[in-house]
Enzyme design. Structure first.
Site, PDB file in Angstrom:
ATOM      1  CB  ALA A  64      -0.913   0.024   1.216  1.00  0.00           C
ATOM      2  CG  ASP A  65       2.193   3.509  -2.908  1.00  0.00           C
ATOM      3  OD1 ASP A  65       3.296   4.062  -2.985  1.00  0.00           O
ATOM      4  OD2 ASP A  65       1.934   2.433  -3.459  1.00  0.00           O
ATOM      5  NE  ARG A  66      -1.887   9.322   0.986  1.00  0.00           N
ATOM      6  CZ  ARG A  66      -1.622  10.600   1.267  1.00  0.00           C
ATOM      7  NH1 ARG A  66      -2.422  11.286   2.072  1.00  0.00           N
ATOM      8  NH2 ARG A  66      -0.576  11.206   0.755  1.00  0.00           N
TER       9      ARG A  66
END
Length: 354
Positions: free
Chosen positions: A245-247
């Protein structure tokens, strides 16, 4: 020994140029903030945790080699440098979190009696160095928590088959990895039968980087095209899907590499658990839903060209979002260094005890 995305010693930072992999392993020096931002923007270094690490370490290197002469100029330089680093790739939240925390830390230290530019510089450098060490420790915990959770649903000796997307291993972090860390932990326990990795078009992080790591680690693995995911889940008896995940926002909606959303839909159809593996630094509880996440769009040539050779018809329009958002309803669990949470449990799980 795991691959190293960064090599650091006091005053010196080198990043593995991931644009050259898998054909060439070349470490390039980063002597300051501008080079750090350039390495992040051009994707010589990528992966949300690694972006933050390279960002703050590039600042530490420049402060070590070119120290500021007084406290006000130091504070201004750090603030402006961090803002520049955050803007290099805005979707990944880790760099923004690191910037906010480091700015707050520096302001607090500057208010202490006897604060000098030299002492504050040392504090900032030590803070940046601690981020490197903590990332590896957190990743190992993510791997162990994730492996344990997945195996709870398997038989006592049953081996599991995993599918993963993009690159989430040592090359995307300071070491060990997030989603690939879960795979690595399963392999270390002798409970991994196989892992399938997608090529991850258009930038091919799966075929260039994840496949490279899996071969390096001698983990049983097979590369598939993105369009093979459905038939792979059905025909190869995939146990679970695990991605990075990036966010991750407060309700569990997750921004990750483009193509993640469709994998979650496919997994739901086949009744296969879908996990997101990410450190708490990738969790942005200030945003209520994924609709608030700013999605980075990349240059068109990443889609139309391969290694500088045009493969698409001239004149065709291109839309190239780097990420998509997977709704929380499609996510079985979010694996962090603090445990595995259902999306609706994430906010309470991460804020408890703070």
């Amino acid at each position: 020994m795991s691959l190293e995305s960064v090599r650091y010693s006091r005053g010196s930072l080198q990043v593995l140029n991931q644009l050259l992999l898998p054909h060439k392993s070349e470490y390039e020096p980063v002597t300051g903030v501008q080079q750090g931002a350039d390495a992040i923007r051009t994707m010589k270094v990528r992966g949300a945790p690694a972006i933050a690490i390279v960002g703050v370490l590039s600042l530490a290197v420049e402060l070590t080699t070119k120290p500021c002469q007084d406290v006000p100029s130091l504070i201004t330089f750090v603030r402006e440098s961090l803002h520049h680093l955050v803007s290099a790739r805005p979707t990944a939240v880790n760099m923004k979190k690191a910037a906010d925390e480091l700015n707050a830390f520096l302001a607090e230290e500057a208010d202490k009696p006897g604060a000098t530019s030299q002492r504050l510089t040392e504090s900032v450098v030590q803070w940046a160095e601690s981020l490197l060490k903590k990332d590896v420790e957190d990743n190992q915990m993510i791997g162990d928590f994730g492996a344990k959770h997945i195996l709870e649903k398997a038989g006592p000796t049953e081996k599991v088959c995993m599918l993963t997307h993009c690159n989430t291993g040592s090359l995307a972090t300071a070491g060990y990895g997030t989603a690939l860390g879960v795979v690595r932990s399963l392999h270390a326990l002798g409970r991994l039968s196989h892992v399938f990795c997608t090529e991850t078009r258009p930038y091919n992080q799966g075929s260039r980087l994840t496949a490279y790591e899996l071969v390096y680690e001698k983990i049983p693995a097979t590369l598939i095209t993105d369009s093979m995911a459905s038939v792979t889940m059905r025909e190869r008896k995939v146990t679970a899907v695990v991605v990075g995940a990036d966010r991750v926002v407060a309700n569990g909606d997750t921004a990750n590499k483009i193509g993640t959303y469709q994998l979650a839909i496919i997994a739901k159809y086949h009744g296969i658990p879908f996990y997101v593996a990410a450190p708490s630094t990738s969790c942005d509880l200030s945003l209520p839903t994924g609709g608030s996440i700013v999605i980075e769009e990349r240059p068109s040539h990443e889609l139309t060209d391969i290694n500088g050779i045009r493969i698409a018809a001239p004149g065709i329009d291109v839309w190239n979002p780097a990420f998509d958002v997977t709704p929380h309803e499609l996510i079985t669990g979010i694996i962090t260094e603090r445990g595995v949470f259902k999306p609706e449990e994430l906010k309470d799980g991460l804020t408890k005890g703070q």
